[in-house]
Scaffold this active site. Structure first.
Site, mmCIF file in Angstrom:
data_model
loop_
_atom_site.group_PDB
_atom_site.id
_atom_site.type_symbol
_atom_site.label_atom_id
_atom_site.label_comp_id
_atom_site.label_asym_id
_atom_site.label_seq_id
_atom_site.Cartn_x
_atom_site.Cartn_y
_atom_site.Cartn_z
ATOM 1 C CE LYS A 142 -4.089 -2.177 0.726
ATOM 2 N NZ LYS A 142 -3.763 -3.596 0.884
HETATM 3 C C1 LIG Z 1 -4.444 -4.704 0.390
HETATM 4 C C2 LIG Z 1 -3.696 -5.967 0.300
HETATM 5 C C3 LIG Z 1 -4.033 -6.948 -0.650
HETATM 6 C C4 LIG Z 1 -5.210 -6.801 -1.569
HETATM 7 O O1 LIG Z 1 -5.042 -5.765 -2.502
HETATM 8 P P1 LIG Z 1 -6.322 -5.173 -3.276
HETATM 9 O O2 LIG Z 1 -5.811 -4.029 -4.033
HETATM 10 O O3 LIG Z 1 -7.285 -4.772 -2.179
HETATM 11 O O4 LIG Z 1 -6.865 -6.273 -4.102
HETATM 12 C C5 LIG Z 1 -3.255 -8.081 -0.712
HETATM 13 N N1 LIG Z 1 -2.213 -8.277 0.128
HETATM 14 C C6 LIG Z 1 -1.869 -7.360 1.047
HETATM 15 C C7 LIG Z 1 -0.718 -7.646 1.955
HETATM 16 C C8 LIG Z 1 -2.587 -6.180 1.163
HETATM 17 O O5 LIG Z 1 -2.244 -5.270 2.092
#
Ligand SMILES: *Cc1c(COP(=O)(O)O)cnc(C)c1O
Length: 494
Positions: free
Chosen positions: A108
């Site tokens: 993120k």
């Molecule tokens: C947010 C997240 C996901 C999922 O990503 P999306 O964009 O919501 O599909 C997968 N793995 C981790 C570690 C995340 O933080």
């Protein structure tokens, strides 16, 4: 370049307007009206910031050049723990794209370090606004990444809502120890979908919007419903391809497969956009955990959220309402806003919707879907560690398992890149359980140290010393109490 609503219910907006609004105020999400074409050879040999700058410029022509430059610099200014913010690592025949070298050790950061810059510029289009209140629903990782991105940023307040028992110990501690003057963290009695729905309802509530506006406060979003969150995620798919070519794992012009562990469908949607922009991608593979609502959709054309909700070892994917799927359906339905609007009304009213066969066929052509169970996750963590001395976090392990199934069934040996979304240290208990269950300790912080001892990997900076920090979390609330809470906190003398 303008942005339109996935439900065809709102006038076109500029990039700044789309980012400032976060989502379409009457329901729906903003999507670019056309996708700029960028040939990989055009960007061959350039640096990550240069690539970022180019992609920002194409999508946000209403941004001043300096702003795109400034925003793209974050990837090499020391916030990420290596010169390459997204290295493509060889693990057997797979390329693992490590997206977790930012301050919160999850992917993120790749977008949420950029978003405050994009949003800061975008807010200038809003009149009568002194302050932006960023409301975030998190399944664990977005929360801390958003808090880090917006901490002490002037003109912003940020409040994060997370499911009280739905995040890992490390994730919770990361969030509640944030000490910004403008940061608030609130546990919610419920799951992530309830947090996300409550926040979306606030965005869609004109009375509440008006009340805050009178105080000079505008709402915005740091979730991937905001275009400013998705855009930076396109960059690293190009980056992965360029690294694959430079290291001769991909022959120039040859296609690669991409596997993405998926929750809200944001990360994989960015890969889909990259493909539509001309990046040579063969198969896009969507990997889910036991909350496999998307896998079922791709097999039957029915999106049905009325099903048991599982709390799994990959909590950031424990999601039954994948927000960005709406953007994907918009594309594969031939940009039919009235269809999309009807489906999402059905989802709201009935808990499910069914798409027409044409849309389903196009969806299946664009994306292959699979899922992995809890036992699979542990087995994959174990086998990859044994064979390659590489430590997978549970989310990435879901993707690797789905890839292994795909490989076995298809025999397609195209070079495959797996998006690795978190450092294994964020989920030390599950990872240890996979690698050496006998080594498990009672306490999660001891598990972190144990994992370091066994693997020789170092604990990411952002997680070091976390257990001893002071916490500032608020009391848990029910989802329906959230509107009252934000009024109490941000307009106390109303
Ligand atoms: C947010 C997240 C996901 C999922 O990503 P999306 O964009 O919501 O599909 C997968 N793995 C981790 C570690 C995340 O933080």
């Amino acid at each position: 370049m303008l942005y339109e609503s996935t439900r065809g219910n709102f006038p076109d907006q500029t990039g700044k307007e789309a980012i400032a609004l976060g989502m379409v105020p009457v329901g729906g999400l903003f999507v670019p009206k056309e996708l700029p074409q960028i040939h990989w050879e055009e960007v061959r040999g350039i640096s990550y910031p240069e690539l970022a700058q180019l992609i920002f410029k194409r999508y946000l022509p209403d941004f001043p050049e300096e702003k795109c430059v400034e925003t793209s610099k974050i990837y090499t200014d020391g916030v990420f723990d290596s010169d390459n913010p997204a290295p493509l690592v060889n693990v057997g025949d797979m390329g693992i794209l490590e997206l977790w070298h930012g301050p919160t050790a999850a992917f993120k950061d790749m977008a949420l370090q950029a978003l405050p810059h994009l949003l800061g510029e975008s807010m200038q289009v809003l009149t009568h606004t002194d302050k932006v209140l960023i409301l975030v629903a998190t399944s664990g990782d977005t929360g801390k990444a958003a808090l880090e991105g917006f901490k002490n940023v002037e003109g912003t307040e940020i409040m994060v809502f997370y499911p009280e028992h739905g995040v890992s110990t490390v994730q919770e501690q990361q969030m509640t120890t944030t000490d910004g003057v403008n940061t608030k963290v609130v546990p919610v009695v419920g799951n992530f979908d309830q947090c996300q729905s409550a926040v979306k309802e606030i965005f869609g509530n004109p009375d509440l919007r008006e009340k805050f506006k009178e105080q000079g406060i505008a709402f915005s979003s740091a979730n991937s419903i905001n275009w400013g969150r998705l855009l930076p995620q396109i960059i690293y798919y190009y980056w992965a391809y360029l690294q694959g070519v430079e290291s001769q794992r991909i022959r120039p012009g040859e296609k690669m497969n991409v596997v993405v562990p998926t929750g809200n469908f944001g990360n994989i949607l960015a890969a889909y956009y990259a493909k539509e922009m001309g990046l040579p991608i063969h198969q896009l593979i969507c990997a889910s955990n036991e909350n496999n609502v998307l896998t079922d959709f791709f097999s039957q054309g029915v999106y049905n959220r009325k099903r048991p909700f599982f709390v799994t070892s990959s909590p950031s994917m424990d999601i039954l309402i994948s927000s960005n799927f709406e953007r994907f359906l918009y594309e594969v339905s031939g940009r039919d806003g009235s269809k999309v609007g009807k489906w999402y009304d059905d989802l709201q009213a009935l808990g499910e919707f069914t798409v027409d066969s044409d849309t389903l066929a196009k969806a299946r052509k664009a994306v292959i879907a699979g899922w992995a169970g809890e036992a699979d996750v542990l087995a994959v963590i174990q086998s990859v560690y044994k064979e390659h001395a590489y430590v997978l976090d549970p989310h990435t392990a879901v993707a690797v398992k789905v890839y292994q199934d795909y490989l076995r069934e298809s025999g397609d040996n195209t070079f495959t890149m797996i998006a690795s979304t978190a450092s294994p240290f964020k989920f030390a208990k599950t990872v240890l359980e996979g690698i050496d269950a006998d080594a498990l300790e009672d306490d999660e912080w001891a598990n972190l140290r144990k994992l370091r001892e066994i693997t020789g990997w170092s604990i990411p900076k952002g997680l070091q010393g976390l257990e001893d920090k002071e916490t500032f979390g608020l009391e848990p609330v029910q989802p329906e109490e959230i509107p009252e809470l934000i009024q109490k906190v941000y307009i106390p003398n109303r």
